[in-house]
Design an enzyme around this catalytic site. Structure first.
Site, short mmCIF file in Angstrom:
data_model
loop_
_atom_site.label_atom_id
_atom_site.label_comp_id
_atom_site.label_asym_id
_atom_site.label_seq_id
_atom_site.Cartn_x
_atom_site.Cartn_y
_atom_site.Cartn_z
N HIS A 91 0.74 -1.11 -0.05
CA HIS A 91 -0.04 0.12 -0.06
C HIS A 91 0.86 1.24 0.06
O HIS A 91 0.56 2.29 -0.41
CB HIS A 91 -0.85 0.12 1.39
CG HIS A 91 -2.15 -0.98 1.28
ND1 HIS A 91 -1.72 -2.32 1.74
CD2 HIS A 91 -3.05 -1.08 0.86
CE1 HIS A 91 -2.95 -3.08 1.63
NE2 HIS A 91 -3.66 -2.24 1.10
N ASP A 147 -4.44 -6.18 -7.89
CA ASP A 147 -4.64 -5.34 -6.66
C ASP A 147 -5.05 -3.95 -6.99
O ASP A 147 -4.86 -3.71 -8.13
CB ASP A 147 -3.54 -5.55 -5.60
CG ASP A 147 -3.92 -5.40 -4.21
OD1 ASP A 147 -4.95 -4.81 -3.84
OD2 ASP A 147 -3.16 -6.06 -3.15
#
Length: 424
Positions: free
Chosen positions: A255, A327
């Site tokens: 992230h 993702d």
């Protein structure tokens, strides 16, 4: 008497002559009254095309999914290959534009989209209602893993972490947890769950997986992960397993930045890939690919953009032909290193079917437009687009997805089911 004989003789001679003259006008072996011989080619004029014609083969029934794809515009096809996020508790103008003009294939909801049970149901219903302008139903998706990764309203009883489930290490218990996840998601109008996590938590310094994993060994993760996947599907919810080819040995959170794992393909085959191979053997609905750099396999691109990993390993070696999703492309691992549009095109060409763009409307529009530009310029082939859309529509058809609204949600019934699953 002599005269009589002469008359008789003349009569006979004349009869013979007459008979000879009549015979000259007839066929050698015919008489006027005899019918034409069967099969005699002179008996009737030849017809054109005397060769007998083979019967036309029966028309093959066309695949209804292919027929639908043939009728779709390029914008509609591209839209199916993108799942997007939205801001706030209610559908807004940006979301309506993404549905009506960009024909996006689905939405993913986060904690920022959930206020309470009534509001959450109203939001999923609103998305479905807005999508009635399109012929193809939406994926309404979420990350609902249990534990700390949950998007359910506060009124819904919490489920344990996968780590806690791994310590119990009971396949039936895992199936029950998966079943109740499927039940609660279906009740709120969701039809896709990005779960379970099939990462093996082999690195104690891993900042992102940790208690989201069922354990530190391949056997436990495989056994419990597959049972959770099967349980989710019993509720009529699509299960997307993650994060291929394995996020458990990273020491960086994707992230924030791009993790690099120096494992070889041989290592992956003997460890990280085991749960995913088992999921494929059990007909996994979807597989999410992580943003991880594996320099011993592909030093040039992270796994979510790597043809060697997605096509070479997942498609060709592991024989997976289901839907492959990236993702979130707005993670730091991608946007800090690539243009998001370039990353989306690279991911699709590497073998991804659906790209996730979870944050910021500008990013979502940029991805859709980049894909369309690449398609128009031939940088993404129409065969590739059609193949991905086929997998997507086949998955939606398999689960009989419809944009049907749900009247109400029974929170007590869900909590009773959770209690029952936890008490087993």
């Amino acid at each position: 008497m002599a005269n009589v004989r002469r008359i008789i003789l003349i009569t006979v001679i004349l009869s013979i002559i007459a008979a000879s003259l009549i015979g000259c006008g007839l066929g050698k072996n015919q008489t006027p009254s005899s019918p034409p011989k069967t099969g005699d080619s002179s008996s009737k004029p030849p017809e054109s095309g005397t060769e007998p014609q083979a019967p036309e083969p029966p028309l093959e029934e066309k695949d209804p999914i292919e027929e639908r794809i043939d009728a779709m515009t390029l914008d509609e096809k591209i839209g199916q290959m993108v799942i997007v996020g939205l801001d706030g508790y209610n559908i807004d103008e940006n979301a309506k534009t993404l549905i009506e003009e960009k024909h996006v294939g689905g939405f993913i909801l986060f904690e920022r989209n959930v206020e309470d049970a009534a509001q959450l149901l109203n939001l999923t219903n609103s998305l479905k209602r807005a999508n009635t302008v399109n012929k193809i139903p939406l994926f309404i998706s979420v990350d609902e893993e249990g534990g700390r990764v949950s998007r359910m309203p506060d009124s819904i009883k919490k489920l344990p972490t996968n780590k806690a489930i791994g310590q119990i290490n009971d396949a039936d218990y895992s199936f029950g947890i998966g079943s109740v996840i499927g039940k609660e998601l279906k009740a709120f109008g969701f039809n896709m769950d990005f779960a379970p996590v099939l990462d093996i938590n082999s690195n104690p310094k891993n900042p992102v997986i940790g208690d989201r994993s069922f354990g530190a060994d391949a056997q436990t993760v495989t056994k419990l992960g597959i049972q959770t996947m099967e349980g989710i599907r019993t509720g009529g919810v699509i299960s997307v397993v993650k994060h291929f080819p394995g996020h458990g040995d990273t020491s960086v959170d994707s992230h924030i930045d791009l993790p690099s794992v120096n494992n070889s393909l041989e290592r992956l085959r003997s460890f990280e890939l085991i749960p995913f191979a088992s999921a494929i053997e059990n007909n996994a609905d979807g597989i999410m690919v992580a943003h991880i750099l594996l320099p011993k396999i592909d030093p040039g691109y992270p796994s979510s953009m790597s043809k060697k990993i997605i096509t070479g390993i997942l498609r060709e070696e592991l024989k997976y032909d289901g839907v492959i999703l990236s993702d979130d492309l707005t993670m730091g691992a991608i946007v800090d290193n690539y243009s998001i549009g370039t990353a989306a095109v690279k991911a699709l060409n590497a073998g991804i079917d659906i790209v996730l763009v979870c944050h910021e409307y500008e990013n979502e529009i940029a991805v859709v437009e980049a894909i369309k530009k690449a398609a128009n310029e031939g940088a993404i082939s129409m065969d590739k687009i059609d193949a991905s859309v086929y997998r997507i529509l086949a998955l939606k058809q398999r689960y009989a997805l419809k944009d049907e609204e749900i009247e109400s949600v029974d929170v007590k019934s869900i909590n009773d089911a959770i209690t029952h699953a936890l008490d087993r």
